[in-house]
Design an enzyme around this catalytic site. Structure first.
Site, PDB file in Angstrom:
ATOM      1  N   GLN A 168      -0.834  -2.945 -21.439  1.00 42.30           N
ATOM      2  CA  GLN A 168      -1.605  -3.802 -20.533  1.00 42.30           C
ATOM      3  C   GLN A 168      -1.022  -5.210 -20.462  1.00 42.30           C
ATOM      4  O   GLN A 168      -1.564  -6.083 -19.795  1.00 42.30           O
ATOM      5  CB  GLN A 168      -3.062  -3.861 -21.014  1.00 42.30           C
ATOM      6  CG  GLN A 168      -3.726  -2.493 -21.009  1.00 42.30           C
ATOM      7  CD  GLN A 168      -5.043  -2.451 -21.778  1.00 42.30           C
ATOM      8  OE1 GLN A 168      -5.568  -3.470 -22.219  1.00 42.30           O
ATOM      9  NE2 GLN A 168      -5.582  -1.252 -21.944  1.00 42.30           N
ATOM     10  N   HIS A 233      -5.547  -5.447 -24.282  1.00 42.71           N
ATOM     11  CA  HIS A 233      -6.566  -6.506 -24.255  1.00 42.71           C
ATOM     12  C   HIS A 233      -5.991  -7.908 -24.446  1.00 42.71           C
ATOM     13  O   HIS A 233      -6.228  -8.566 -25.452  1.00 42.71           O
ATOM     14  CB  HIS A 233      -7.657  -6.249 -25.307  1.00 42.71           C
ATOM     15  CG  HIS A 233      -8.243  -4.864 -25.229  1.00 42.71           C
ATOM     16  ND1 HIS A 233      -9.141  -4.388 -26.157  1.00 42.71           N
ATOM     17  CD2 HIS A 233      -8.051  -3.865 -24.333  1.00 42.71           C
ATOM     18  CE1 HIS A 233      -9.471  -3.145 -25.835  1.00 42.71           C
ATOM     19  NE2 HIS A 233      -8.818  -2.804 -24.730  1.00 42.71           N
ATOM     20  N   GLU A 325     -19.573  -4.840 -19.292  1.00 40.33           N
ATOM     21  CA  GLU A 325     -20.608  -5.876 -19.219  1.00 40.33           C
ATOM     22  C   GLU A 325     -20.353  -6.914 -18.132  1.00 40.33           C
ATOM     23  O   GLU A 325     -19.213  -7.231 -17.810  1.00 40.33           O
ATOM     24  CB  GLU A 325     -20.685  -6.632 -20.564  1.00 40.33           C
ATOM     25  CG  GLU A 325     -21.133  -5.761 -21.715  1.00 40.33           C
ATOM     26  CD  GLU A 325     -21.199  -6.521 -23.027  1.00 40.33           C
ATOM     27  OE1 GLU A 325     -20.860  -7.738 -23.050  1.00 40.33           O
ATOM     28  OE2 GLU A 325     -21.604  -5.908 -24.029  1.00 40.33           O
ATOM     29  N   TYR A 335     -21.183 -13.043 -27.950  1.00 43.29           N
ATOM     30  CA  TYR A 335     -21.472 -11.926 -27.029  1.00 43.29           C
ATOM     31  C   TYR A 335     -21.439 -10.569 -27.730  1.00 43.29           C
ATOM     32  O   TYR A 335     -21.543  -9.532 -27.074  1.00 43.29           O
ATOM     33  CB  TYR A 335     -20.557 -12.026 -25.792  1.00 43.29           C
ATOM     34  CG  TYR A 335     -21.023 -13.200 -24.964  1.00 43.29           C
ATOM     35  CD1 TYR A 335     -20.688 -14.509 -25.344  1.00 43.29           C
ATOM     36  CD2 TYR A 335     -21.914 -13.042 -23.912  1.00 43.29           C
ATOM     37  CE1 TYR A 335     -21.198 -15.595 -24.667  1.00 43.29           C
ATOM     38  CE2 TYR A 335     -22.420 -14.120 -23.223  1.00 43.29           C
ATOM     39  CZ  TYR A 335     -22.072 -15.398 -23.602  1.00 43.29           C
ATOM     40  OH  TYR A 335     -22.617 -16.467 -22.950  1.00 43.29           O
TER      41      TYR A 335
END
Ligand code: HEC
Length: 452
Positions: A168, A233, A325, A335
Site C-alpha cells: 500500500q 497502512h 469508521e 479513537y
C-alpha cells in the site's frame, strides 16, 4: 472462562458451521431456526440485540444461549458474519447504478453521467487543483502528473522524491497550499524508504517549475529508528486549516502502536504548514510523547476533510473485517484501535468483544460489513445543488461511491450513488462543482457531471 486457544483461533465461518448451521442453515436461510439474512428481526435489528440473543438465547422458542461456550469476541465475530451474509443476500437482489459515458444514472437527488478525463494512470491516489484549474495527480507508483486543460501531460513531473512503492506504500497525497497564489507551495506525502527494507510516511513541500519539482523542504519525517517493515497502512491525507496542516498516519500494521504516544503511527497529527510543532498541541510537554500528535488509536485513516462552515475535521478509517469508521476528529481523543473495534480479523478470527469503552471515542457510524472505506469529500460545489453539505465517501473493495446526509452530527441517510466500476481510490470536488474520482484497474480519472 475456559475456552481453549484452539477454539479462540477458529475462524467465524467454522464457528458458525459447527454451532449454528444445523438450525439456521448453511447459508443462514433458516430451518429449525429463523432466517438470518432476510433483515427481519424478531428480537431487534441492532448489533446489541443480535449479540444478546446469541449470548442469552430464547430458550422458550428453541434458541439455545451460547454465553457460556462462546466468549464475547466470538459473539461479536458472529454478528459481523451475520451482517456480511445479510449484505451479500441484499446485493444479489438489488440493482445499482453503473455509470458510463453513454448512460445516464438516476440518483435520488440528481441524475449524472460519467466523463473520462484519462485512463492512462496507475492507481491515482490523490488529486488537487491549482488556482488556474489544472489538476495534480499522484500515482502510487511514484509519479506526480499534471492534467492541463483536461489533458494528461505525457511526462511526469521530474525530481519528485524517491518513494517506497510496495504494497500500500508509494506516492500518496498531494495538496496545494491555500495561499499557493503567493507562495507556490505544493505538498506531497509518501512512503519514504528507510534502512533494511523499512519505510515510513514522510511529507515534503516544493514548487513546480517547468515540469520540475524544486525548492524541496522537509515538513514531516520521523527518526529512522521508528521506520517499520511491512507494506500496509501508511495514511496519508493532508488538510490545511487556519495555517495548520493536519495529516493522517496509519498504524503500519502494528496495531499496539496506535495506543502508544511515543510512536507516530496510528495517529492524526497537526503541524504548522512549515513543519514546526504547534505549542498548544494536546501532548506537547508530555514525557516521551510525539508532540505532533492530535489524536490516537486510529487504524488506517484513508480520508480527511474539513466540514464546510465549521472547524470540524472528519475522517474515514479503514477497519479490519467489519468496523470501517467515520469519525469526527477532536484534539487529544483516543479513537480506540485496537482496544475497541466493530470488526474482526481478516481471517475471521475474533479481535475483541469490546466495541465501546470509557475514555474512547465512538465513530459517527461504522460500516459492518466493511465497504473498505477510502477517501472522502464534502460536497461544496454548485453543479449538484441538492447534494450541498453532503459527504461523499469512496470504497475500494465494494467499489462504491456513497453520499451521506448529515444532520446534527448524525448520518441520517446513505445513498449508494454507484457501484462496480472499479475501486474508488480518491474523490475531490472540482472548482467546476463536478465530482472527480480516481479509479483503479484501469487507473482512471473520471468525473460525474449533471444529466438532468
Ligand atoms: C437448536 C437450534 C438452534 C441453534 C443451534 C442456534 N439457533 Fe439461533 N435460533 C433458533 C431458533 C428456533 C430461533 C428463533 C427464536 C425465536 O423465535 O424467538 C433462533 C433465533 C436466533 C436469532 C434471533 C433472530 C431474530 O429474528 O431476532 C439469532 C441472531 C440467532 N438465532 C443466532 C444464532 C447463532 C449465531 C447461532 C450459533 C452460535 C445459533 N443461533 C444457534 C435455533 C437455533
Amino acid at each position: 472462562m475456559g475456552w481453549s486457544s484452539a477454539i479462540q483461533a477458529k475462524d467465524v465461518r467454522q464457528l458458525y458451521q459447527e454451532s449454528c448451521a444445523a438450525c439456521h442453515g448453511e447459508q443462514m436461510q433458516g430451518g429449525l431456526g429463523s432466517n438470518l439474512v432476510d433483515d427481519l428481526w424478531k428480537h431487534g435489528a441492532d448489533d446489541e440485540n443480535i449479540a444478546r440473543v446469541i449470548r442469552d438465547g430464547a430458550a422458550e422458542n428453541g434458541m439455545p444461549g451460547f454465553g457460556s461456550t462462546l466468549d464475547p469476541a466470538q459473539v461479536r465475530a458472529l454478528v459481523v458474519y451475520i451482517r456480511e451474509m445479510g449484505a451479500q443476500a441484499e446485493r444479489s437482489q438489488r440493482v445499482f447504478n453503473q455509470p458510463s459515458t453513454t448512460t445516464v444514472s438516476r440518483g435520488e437527488e440528481h441524475a449524472f453521467r460519467l466523463e473520462v478525463i484519462t485512463d492512462q494512470l496507475e492507481v491515482p491516489w490523490s488529486m488537487a487543483f491549482l488556482p488556474n484549474g489544472n489538476m495534480l495527480v499522484t500515482e502510487r507508483e511514484g509519479r506526480l502528473r499534471v492534467i492541463e486543460n483536461g489533458v494528461l501531460q505525457a511526462n511526469p513531473v521530474t525530481g519528485t522524491p524517491e518513494v517506497w512503492a510496495k504494497g500500500q506504500g508509494g506516492l500518496l497525497a498531494v495538496a496545494v497550499h491555500p495561499e499557493y497564489a503567493t507562495n507556490g507551495w505544493i505538498y506531497l506525502a509518501y512512503s519514504d524508504p528507510g534502512r533494511d527494507g523499512t519505510a515510513m510516511t514522510a511529507i515534503v513541500r516544493g514548487r513546480l517549475q517547468n515540469g520540475k519539482w524544486t525548492d524541496q523542504q522537509d515538513v514531516f519525517r520521523v527518526p529512522a529508528a521508528l521506520y517499520k517493515r511491512g507494506g500496509v497502512h501508511f495514511g496519508c491525507r493532508l488538510v490545511f486549516h487556519d495555517g495548520y496542516l493536519y495529516f493522517t498516519h496509519g498504524e503500519r500494521g502494528s496495531s499496539e502502536d496506535a495506543q502508544n504516544l511515543t510512536r507516530p503511527n496510528g495517529k492524526v497529527h497537526r503541524i504548522h504548514d512549515d513543519g514546526r510543532v504547534p505549542t498548544d498541541n494536546p501532548f506537547v510537554g508530555q514525557r516521551g510523547a510525539f508532540p505532533t500528535i492530535w489524536t490516537y488509536g486510529n487504524r488506517n485513516p484513508q480520508g480527511l476533510a474539513l466540514r464546510p462552515c465549521t472547524d470540524e475535521l472528519w475522517e474515514t478509517e479503514h477497519g479490519p473485517r467489519g468496523g470501517d469508521e467515520l469519525n469526527v476528529i477532536r484534539p487529544g481523543r483516543n479513537y480506540g484501535w485496537p482496544i475497541i473495534t466493530y470488526g474482526m480479523n481478516y481471517n475471521g478470527t475474533p479481535i475483541t468483544g469490546l466495541t465501546a469503552k470509557e475514555g474512547m471515542e465512538q465513530p459517527v457510524i461504522h460500516w459492518t460489513p466493511s465497504i473498505a472505506v477510502g477517501d472522502m469529500a464534502f460536497y461544496d460545489g454548485t453543479a449538484f445543488p441538492r447534494w450541498a453539505g453532503n459527504l461523499l465517501v469512496t470504497s475500494l473493495a465494494a467499489q462504491e461511491l456513497r453520499r451521506l446526509v448529515i444532520e446534527d452530527g448524525h448520518v441520517t441517510h446513505q445513498e449508494i450513488l454507484f457501484k462496480g466500476i472499479g475501486r474508488v481510490r480518491s474523490v475531490t470536488v472540482g472548482p467546476d462543482g463536478f465530482v472527480y474520482l480516481g479509479l483503479e484497474a484501469p487507473g482512471r480519472i473520471v468525473r460525474l457531471v449533471p444529466a438532468e
